[in-house]
Write a protein that holds these residues in place. Structure first.
Motif, PDB file in Angstrom:
ATOM      1  N   ILE A 199       0.855  -1.188   0.000  1.00 48.78           N
ATOM      2  CA  ILE A 199       0.000   0.000   0.000  1.00 48.78           C
ATOM      3  C   ILE A 199       0.891   1.237   0.000  1.00 48.78           C
ATOM      4  CG2 ILE A 199      -1.672   1.311   1.364  1.00 48.78           C
ATOM      5  CD1 ILE A 199      -2.708  -1.417   2.364  1.00 48.78           C
ATOM      6  N   PRO A 200       0.629   2.229  -0.843  1.00 45.53           N
ATOM      7  CA  PRO A 200       1.507   3.407  -0.963  1.00 45.53           C
ATOM      8  C   PRO A 200       1.353   4.375   0.201  1.00 45.53           C
ATOM      9  CG  PRO A 200      -0.355   3.643  -2.436  1.00 45.53           C
ATOM     10  CD  PRO A 200      -0.462   2.261  -1.850  1.00 45.53           C
ATOM     11  N   PHE A 201       1.803   3.934   1.380  1.00 42.96           N
ATOM     12  CA  PHE A 201       1.787   4.793   2.565  1.00 42.96           C
ATOM     13  C   PHE A 201       2.746   5.961   2.380  1.00 42.96           C
ATOM     14  CE2 PHE A 201       3.943   5.691   6.672  1.00 42.96           C
ATOM     15  CZ  PHE A 201       2.888   6.322   7.313  1.00 42.96           C
ATOM     16  N   ASP A 202       2.349   7.135   2.861  1.00 36.70           N
ATOM     17  CA  ASP A 202       3.201   8.309   2.721  1.00 36.70           C
ATOM     18  C   ASP A 202       2.943   9.271   3.878  1.00 36.70           C
ATOM     19  OD1 ASP A 202       5.086   9.995   1.684  1.00 36.70           O
ATOM     20  OD2 ASP A 202       3.891  10.695  -0.003  1.00 36.70           O
ATOM     21  N   VAL A 203       3.926  10.088   4.154  1.00 39.37           N
ATOM     22  CA  VAL A 203       3.798  11.188   5.101  1.00 39.37           C
ATOM     23  C   VAL A 203       4.111  12.475   4.352  1.00 39.37           C
ATOM     24  CG1 VAL A 203       4.643  12.239   7.227  1.00 39.37           C
ATOM     25  CG2 VAL A 203       4.469   9.749   7.052  1.00 39.37           C
ATOM     26  N   LYS A 204       3.226  13.457   4.470  1.00 33.74           N
ATOM     27  CA  LYS A 204       3.400  14.720   3.760  1.00 33.74           C
ATOM     28  C   LYS A 204       3.387  15.875   4.751  1.00 33.74           C
ATOM     29  CE  LYS A 204       1.049  13.082  -0.443  1.00 33.74           C
ATOM     30  NZ  LYS A 204      -0.092  13.295  -1.363  1.00 33.74           N
ATOM     31  N   LEU A 205       4.156  16.886   4.426  1.00 30.08           N
ATOM     32  CA  LEU A 205       4.219  18.106   5.218  1.00 30.08           C
ATOM     33  C   LEU A 205       4.136  19.283   4.257  1.00 30.08           C
ATOM     34  CD1 LEU A 205       4.770  19.353   8.068  1.00 30.08           C
ATOM     35  CD2 LEU A 205       7.199  19.328   7.463  1.00 30.08           C
ATOM     36  N   GLY A 206       3.303  20.262   4.590  1.00 33.79           N
ATOM     37  CA  GLY A 206       3.126  21.372   3.657  1.00 33.79           C
ATOM     38  C   GLY A 206       2.769  22.680   4.336  1.00 33.79           C
ATOM     39  N   THR A 222       5.840  18.799   0.831  1.00 34.82           N
ATOM     40  CA  THR A 222       6.832  17.733   0.767  1.00 34.82           C
ATOM     41  C   THR A 222       6.120  16.392   0.709  1.00 34.82           C
ATOM     42  OG1 THR A 222       7.009  17.518   3.170  1.00 34.82           O
ATOM     43  CG2 THR A 222       8.466  19.105   2.088  1.00 34.82           C
ATOM     44  N   THR A 223       6.634  15.475  -0.090  1.00 39.18           N
ATOM     45  CA  THR A 223       6.070  14.133  -0.222  1.00 39.18           C
ATOM     46  C   THR A 223       7.186  13.105  -0.088  1.00 39.18           C
ATOM     47  OG1 THR A 223       6.359  14.115  -2.623  1.00 39.18           O
ATOM     48  CG2 THR A 223       4.289  15.006  -1.792  1.00 39.18           C
ATOM     49  N   ASN A 224       6.783  11.825  -0.042  1.00 40.05           N
ATOM     50  CA  ASN A 224       7.745  10.718   0.015  1.00 40.05           C
ATOM     51  C   ASN A 224       8.698  10.841   1.204  1.00 40.05           C
ATOM     52  OD1 ASN A 224       7.116   9.332  -2.682  1.00 40.05           O
ATOM     53  ND2 ASN A 224       7.564  11.428  -3.320  1.00 40.05           N
ATOM     54  N   LEU A 225       8.194  11.305   2.339  1.00 41.64           N
ATOM     55  CA  LEU A 225       9.057  11.473   3.505  1.00 41.64           C
ATOM     56  C   LEU A 225       9.443  10.150   4.156  1.00 41.64           C
ATOM     57  CD1 LEU A 225       7.506  14.624   5.221  1.00 41.64           C
ATOM     58  CD2 LEU A 225       9.406  14.472   3.616  1.00 41.64           C
ATOM     59  N   VAL A 226       8.774   9.045   3.782  1.00 41.90           N
ATOM     60  CA  VAL A 226       9.135   7.741   4.336  1.00 41.90           C
ATOM     61  C   VAL A 226       9.979   6.931   3.373  1.00 41.90           C
ATOM     62  CG1 VAL A 226       7.123   7.622   5.828  1.00 41.90           C
ATOM     63  CG2 VAL A 226       6.966   6.741   3.500  1.00 41.90           C
ATOM     64  N   ARG A 250      11.376  15.660  -3.473  1.00 42.30           N
ATOM     65  CA  ARG A 250      10.384  15.540  -2.411  1.00 42.30           C
ATOM     66  C   ARG A 250       9.535  16.797  -2.253  1.00 42.30           C
ATOM     67  NH1 ARG A 250      14.478  12.009  -0.888  1.00 42.30           N
ATOM     68  NH2 ARG A 250      13.750  10.162   0.224  1.00 42.30           N
ATOM     69  N   LEU A 251       9.744  17.792  -3.107  1.00 43.65           N
ATOM     70  CA  LEU A 251       9.055  19.071  -2.966  1.00 43.65           C
ATOM     71  C   LEU A 251       8.166  19.356  -4.171  1.00 43.65           C
ATOM     72  CD1 LEU A 251      12.004  21.290  -1.663  1.00 43.65           C
ATOM     73  CD2 LEU A 251      10.111  20.376  -0.325  1.00 43.65           C
ATOM     74  N   ASN A 252       6.950  19.812  -3.893  1.00 41.29           N
ATOM     75  CA  ASN A 252       6.047  20.328  -4.917  1.00 41.29           C
ATOM     76  C   ASN A 252       5.821  21.811  -4.654  1.00 41.29           C
ATOM     77  OD1 ASN A 252       5.847  17.716  -5.787  1.00 41.29           O
ATOM     78  ND2 ASN A 252       3.696  17.453  -5.242  1.00 41.29           N
ATOM     79  N   PHE A 253       5.858  22.619  -5.709  1.00 40.99           N
ATOM     80  CA  PHE A 253       5.713  24.067  -5.575  1.00 40.99           C
ATOM     81  C   PHE A 253       4.484  24.533  -6.349  1.00 40.99           C
ATOM     82  CE2 PHE A 253      10.201  22.965  -5.413  1.00 40.99           C
ATOM     83  CZ  PHE A 253      10.629  23.602  -4.265  1.00 40.99           C
ATOM     84  N   GLY A 254       3.711  25.429  -5.743  1.00 39.12           N
ATOM     85  CA  GLY A 254       2.539  25.969  -6.423  1.00 39.12           C
ATOM     86  C   GLY A 254       2.283  27.412  -6.049  1.00 39.12           C
ATOM     87  N   THR A 255       1.697  28.154  -6.982  1.00 40.82           N
ATOM     88  CA  THR A 255       1.350  29.556  -6.740  1.00 40.82           C
ATOM     89  C   THR A 255      -0.030  29.838  -7.311  1.00 40.82           C
ATOM     90  OG1 THR A 255       3.665  30.241  -6.887  1.00 40.82           O
ATOM     91  CG2 THR A 255       2.004  31.950  -7.154  1.00 40.82           C
ATOM     92  N   GLU A 256      -0.865  30.511  -6.517  1.00 36.05           N
ATOM     93  CA  GLU A 256      -2.177  30.973  -6.967  1.00 36.05           C
ATOM     94  C   GLU A 256      -2.110  32.490  -7.161  1.00 36.05           C
ATOM     95  OE1 GLU A 256      -5.601  28.473  -4.952  1.00 36.05           O
ATOM     96  OE2 GLU A 256      -4.010  28.871  -3.493  1.00 36.05           O
ATOM     97  N   VAL A 257      -2.501  32.940  -8.332  1.00 37.00           N
ATOM     98  CA  VAL A 257      -2.553  34.377  -8.636  1.00 37.00           C
ATOM     99  C   VAL A 257      -3.986  34.829  -8.389  1.00 37.00           C
ATOM    100  CG1 VAL A 257      -2.099  36.163 -10.337  1.00 37.00           C
ATOM    101  CG2 VAL A 257      -0.768  34.028 -10.378  1.00 37.00           C
ATOM    102  N   LEU A 258      -4.201  35.578  -7.322  1.00 42.91           N
ATOM    103  CA  LEU A 258      -5.538  35.942  -6.858  1.00 42.91           C
ATOM    104  C   LEU A 258      -5.973  37.248  -7.511  1.00 42.91           C
ATOM    105  CD1 LEU A 258      -4.837  35.158  -3.097  1.00 42.91           C
ATOM    106  CD2 LEU A 258      -5.641  33.587  -4.878  1.00 42.91           C
ATOM    107  N   LEU A 259      -6.364  37.168  -8.768  1.00 44.24           N
ATOM    108  CA  LEU A 259      -6.745  38.372  -9.505  1.00 44.24           C
ATOM    109  C   LEU A 259      -8.038  38.966  -8.966  1.00 44.24           C
ATOM    110  CD1 LEU A 259      -5.845  37.148 -13.106  1.00 44.24           C
ATOM    111  CD2 LEU A 259      -4.484  38.577 -11.565  1.00 44.24           C
TER     112      LEU A 259
END
Length: 330
Positions: A199-206, A222-226, A250-259
């Motif tokens: 089972i693809p167990f994971d710990v994420k922090l964001g 952050t993903t794949n911490l285990v 292990r890092l995902n980056f995202g930005t929302e432009v709040l027009l």
């Protein structure tokens, strides 16, 4: 609340036994909402009333009212289709719960015997049903989601009972930090008796934060911490063995432009996806994603696009609204 705390203390012990392989229930790793898809593939810290984020972190449910509904279609690769839906409801004095369903249809396949004779066709599907609840004390919210995952191929099937445990800590109005223990549990029935799928167990922090005077909201997850060393990927060519690269994967980056309240643009980057799926000498846009949100009256529409390879990507189309507002819409 005491039940959720007990679950949070003891259920993670079950999850640590599932870190081994990466071969079973991989549909659990698919992105279930267009907003997260546009922000690099996952975003666990957006607790702002969006019920679609329930698939990412059950703790966000403290910001969701009753009678919110979310539906999504994701035309995936090779004629595979992914559908998602969620609905929030109130249960007396217990407060607001949410239920969600993910359905993956892999289509029809030709069936043959060992001599290649045509025996017709068979189908394959994956289902994941979940129900969750959150409770808030001060700036901290704890949420839990019970999941039943089922995978079927023709007349064969496999079922697992899983749980997500998540938390959200609101440092300030525009700054939150979250952690999720994802897919803790075990297989209760399998395709065969020879070996149970992992089972693809994971710990994420964001975290998500919006500078006070900027129309931007930034999200880092952050993903794949285990997973200590990404051994499976490093075995193929050594393209991604540098220490910095291991951290970025292990890092995902995202930005929302709040027009405005009714119109937003989103962009994201997933370094792990880029390194896994780019060509040898060209990235082809792999790892990048983008999206748009348009709100018409009380209906929120989203379209997102995630690029997996130079040959193309996959799209996400979703709708979210509140049944309580239907009279206002009409």
């Amino acid at each position: 609340m005491r039940i959720i705390i007990l679950i949070a203390c003891f259920v993670p012990l079950i999850g640590w036994a599932q870190v081994g392989g990466q071969l079973g229930y991989q549909s659990l790793n698919l992105t279930s909402n267009a907003r997260a898809a546009a922000l690099g593939g996952t975003a666990i810290s957006l607790a702002d009333g969006d019920i679609s984020q329930f698939f990412e972190n059950p703790a966000i449910l403290d910001s969701v009212g009753a009678k919110n509904i979310f539906i999504q279609i994701n035309p995936y690769f090779a004629d595979i289709s992914v559908y998602s839906g969620a609905y929030s409801f109130e249960v007396g004095s217990l407060g607001v719960f949410a239920a969600g369903l993910n359905y993956v249809n892999y289509g029809s396949f030709e069936m043959t015997d060992e001599f290649g004779n045509d025996l017709g066709t068979f189908q394959a599907q994956d289902y994941t049903f979940q129900i969750g609840k959150a409770h808030t004390v001060g700036p901290f919210t704890l949420g839990a989601s019970l999941k039943v995952a089922h995978s079927s191929i023709d007349t064969y099937g496999s079922t697992a009972i899983l749980m997500d445990i998540g938390g959200v800590f609101r440092i300030r109005n525009n700054w939150s930090v979250s952690m999720v223990f994802e897919n803790m549990g075990a297989t209760i029935s399998d395709f065969t008796t020879l070996e149970s799928p992992s089972i693809p167990f994971d710990v994420k922090l964001g975290t998500s934060f919006k500078p006070q005077y900027m129309p931007l909201r930034f999200t880092i997850t952050t993903t794949n911490l285990v997973n200590e060393n990404f051994a499976l990927e490093e075995g193929d060519g050594g393209r991604s063995n540098k220490s910095v690269d291991k951290v970025l994967k292990r890092l995902n980056f995202g930005t929302e432009v709040l027009l405005s309240k009714n119109f937003q643009l989103l962009v994201g980057y997933n370094h792990k996806r880029k390194q896994e799926l780019r060509l040898e000498n060209i990235g082809g846009g792999a790892g990048f994603s983008y999206g748009i949100m348009v709100q018409i009256k009380r209906i929120e529409l989203r379209f997102s696009r995630a690029t997996f390879h130079s040959a193309g990507g996959t799209s996400f189309i979703s709708l979210r609204t509140d049944f309580n507002d239907f009279k206002k819409i009409l």
